[in-house]
Design a protein around this motif. Structure first.
Motif, PDB file in Angstrom:
ATOM      1  N   ARG A   1       6.484   8.173  -4.877  1.00  0.00           N
ATOM      2  CA  ARG A   1       5.771   6.975  -5.604  1.00  0.00           C
ATOM      3  C   ARG A   1       5.571   6.864  -6.433  1.00  0.00           C
ATOM      4  NH1 ARG A   1       6.589   6.557   0.056  1.00  0.00           N
ATOM      5  NH2 ARG A   1       6.902   4.617   1.138  1.00  0.00           N
ATOM      6  N   ASP A   2       4.991   8.238  -7.193  1.00  0.00           N
ATOM      7  CA  ASP A   2       4.273   8.824  -7.857  1.00  0.00           C
ATOM      8  C   ASP A   2       2.977   8.377  -7.971  1.00  0.00           C
ATOM      9  OD1 ASP A   2       4.625   9.876 -10.514  1.00  0.00           O
ATOM     10  OD2 ASP A   2       5.263   7.891 -12.104  1.00  0.00           O
ATOM     11  N   TRP A   3       2.012   8.133  -7.020  1.00  0.00           N
ATOM     12  CA  TRP A   3       1.001   7.908  -6.767  1.00  0.00           C
ATOM     13  C   TRP A   3       0.111   9.349  -7.010  1.00  0.00           C
ATOM     14  CZ3 TRP A   3       1.282   4.913  -2.153  1.00  0.00           C
ATOM     15  CH2 TRP A   3       1.709   3.633  -1.869  1.00  0.00           C
TER      16      TRP A   3
ATOM     17  N   ASP B   1      -5.013   7.006  -6.695  1.00  0.00           N
ATOM     18  CA  ASP B   1      -4.899   5.857  -6.458  1.00  0.00           C
ATOM     19  C   ASP B   1      -4.197   6.120  -4.999  1.00  0.00           C
ATOM     20  OD1 ASP B   1      -3.376   5.627  -9.215  1.00  0.00           O
ATOM     21  OD2 ASP B   1      -1.502   6.941  -8.876  1.00  0.00           O
ATOM     22  N   LEU B   2      -3.696   6.668  -4.230  1.00  0.00           N
ATOM     23  CA  LEU B   2      -3.783   7.056  -2.316  1.00  0.00           C
ATOM     24  C   LEU B   2      -5.344   6.703  -1.992  1.00  0.00           C
ATOM     25  CD1 LEU B   2      -2.016   7.372   0.059  1.00  0.00           C
ATOM     26  CD2 LEU B   2      -2.751   9.868  -0.014  1.00  0.00           C
TER      27      LEU B   2
ATOM     28  N   ASN C   1      -7.886   5.402  -3.598  1.00  0.00           N
ATOM     29  CA  ASN C   1      -8.516   3.550  -4.215  1.00  0.00           C
ATOM     30  C   ASN C   1      -7.465   2.653  -2.821  1.00  0.00           C
ATOM     31  OD1 ASN C   1      -9.740   2.485  -5.702  1.00  0.00           O
ATOM     32  ND2 ASN C   1      -7.796   1.651  -6.438  1.00  0.00           N
ATOM     33  N   ALA C   2      -6.034   2.748  -2.675  1.00  0.00           N
ATOM     34  CA  ALA C   2      -5.932   2.389  -2.153  1.00  0.00           C
ATOM     35  C   ALA C   2      -6.624   2.317  -0.199  1.00  0.00           C
ATOM     36  CB  ALA C   2      -4.131   2.505  -2.110  1.00  0.00           C
TER      37      ALA C   2
ATOM     38  N   GLN D   1      -9.199   2.887   0.240  1.00  0.00           N
ATOM     39  CA  GLN D   1     -10.376   2.731   0.023  1.00  0.00           C
ATOM     40  C   GLN D   1     -11.052   3.965   0.761  1.00  0.00           C
ATOM     41  OE1 GLN D   1     -10.939  -0.785   2.128  1.00  0.00           O
ATOM     42  NE2 GLN D   1     -11.916  -1.793  -0.348  1.00  0.00           N
ATOM     43  N   VAL D   2     -11.398   5.028   0.786  1.00  0.00           N
ATOM     44  CA  VAL D   2     -12.064   6.439   0.417  1.00  0.00           C
ATOM     45  C   VAL D   2     -12.277   7.120  -0.698  1.00  0.00           C
ATOM     46  CG1 VAL D   2     -10.774   6.526   3.449  1.00  0.00           C
ATOM     47  CG2 VAL D   2      -9.356   8.204   0.963  1.00  0.00           C
ATOM     48  N   SER D   3     -12.766   8.352   0.006  1.00  0.00           N
ATOM     49  CA  SER D   3     -13.350   9.208  -1.498  1.00  0.00           C
ATOM     50  C   SER D   3     -11.835  10.034  -1.953  1.00  0.00           C
ATOM     51  CB  SER D   3     -13.881  10.169  -1.242  1.00  0.00           C
ATOM     52  OG  SER D   3     -13.778  10.726  -0.048  1.00  0.00           O
TER      53      SER D   3
ATOM     54  N   ASN E   1      -7.809  14.240  -0.017  1.00  0.00           N
ATOM     55  CA  ASN E   1      -6.969  15.088  -0.365  1.00  0.00           C
ATOM     56  C   ASN E   1      -7.061  15.803   1.103  1.00  0.00           C
ATOM     57  OD1 ASN E   1      -6.421  17.753  -2.265  1.00  0.00           O
ATOM     58  ND2 ASN E   1      -8.210  18.318  -1.329  1.00  0.00           N
TER      59      ASN E   1
END
Lengths: 66, 140
Positions: free
Chosen positions: A12-14, A18-19, A21-22, A24-26, A31
């Motif tokens: 998805r080229d994120w 981005d992930l 934020n979507a 709602q975690v740090s 990671n």
């Protein structure tokens, strides 16, 4: 627990940000989940699955099965 | 690229705001501790009314600091909460073990001075910081 998050994110080229934020975690948490260092809770696993329109089993691989 | 929904304030920014709030309340509590201890000695000459007021202020600020900390914990994501809770657990354990052993030192004549609570607080503070750093390093 292994997972396909890195591949799915790349498709998805994120970015990890981005992930994160979507979900709602740090970024640290996104990671750690992606690298398999931290297993998400069931609600977060379902949230990840919803984000990618997949099932939890499509994303996370049970180590004991492999 | 598929669009992804962005929040106005992301998780990291929220944490920074909450940490700043927690730091300010902690600073206010520490200041009230100093006022309670040194105010009686150097400002109001142990006048009970002022000392009671300073004590009430100190306790109220302490309670507020606890509530801000609880709110901060509730707003952390699950990994951050795990790291923080692990660090708190280790700190509690070290505080208990070190505190009891330290208290015994004078009783069994291994030290000649009276154990100070401030020493225990310093050990707990250092333990907490180290535990947080190790926890963060583990999940980097």
């Amino acid at each position: 627990m292994k997972n396909r998050l890195k591949v799915l994110r790349a498709e998805r080229d994120w970015t990890q940000a981005d992930l994160a934020n979507a979900l709602q975690v740090s970024r640290q948490t996104a990671n750690a989940i992606e690298k398999g260092k931290f297993d998400p809770s069931l609600p977060l696993a379902f949230k990840i699955a919803r984000l990618f329109n997949l099932t939890v089993e499509d994303i996370f691989i049970d180590d004991e099965k492999t | 690229m598929n669009d992804i929904k962005h929040d106005d304030m992301d998780c990291t920014q929220q944490n920074k705001t909450q940490l700043l709030s927690l730091a300010l309340w902690t600073l206010a509590w520490v200041a009230s501790t100093a006022l309670l201890r040194f105010g009686a000695e150097y400002i109001w000459d142990y006048h009970p009314a002022y000392s009671i007021s300073a004590l009430i202020t100190h306790l109220a600020l302490g309670f507020a600091m606890i509530m801000v900390n609880v709110k901060h914990l509730a707003n952390l994501d699950e990994l951050q909460r795990k790291i923080t809770m692990d660090a708190m657990g280790i700190t509690l354990g070290v505080g208990l073990i070190a505190g009891i052993a330290y208290e015994q030192l004078e009783d069994i004549k291994l030290i000649t001075f009276e154990p100070e609570i401030s020493h225990l607080i310093m050990i707990m503070g250092i333990t907490y910081i180290l535990s947080i750093l190790i926890g963060n390093g583990k999940y980097k």
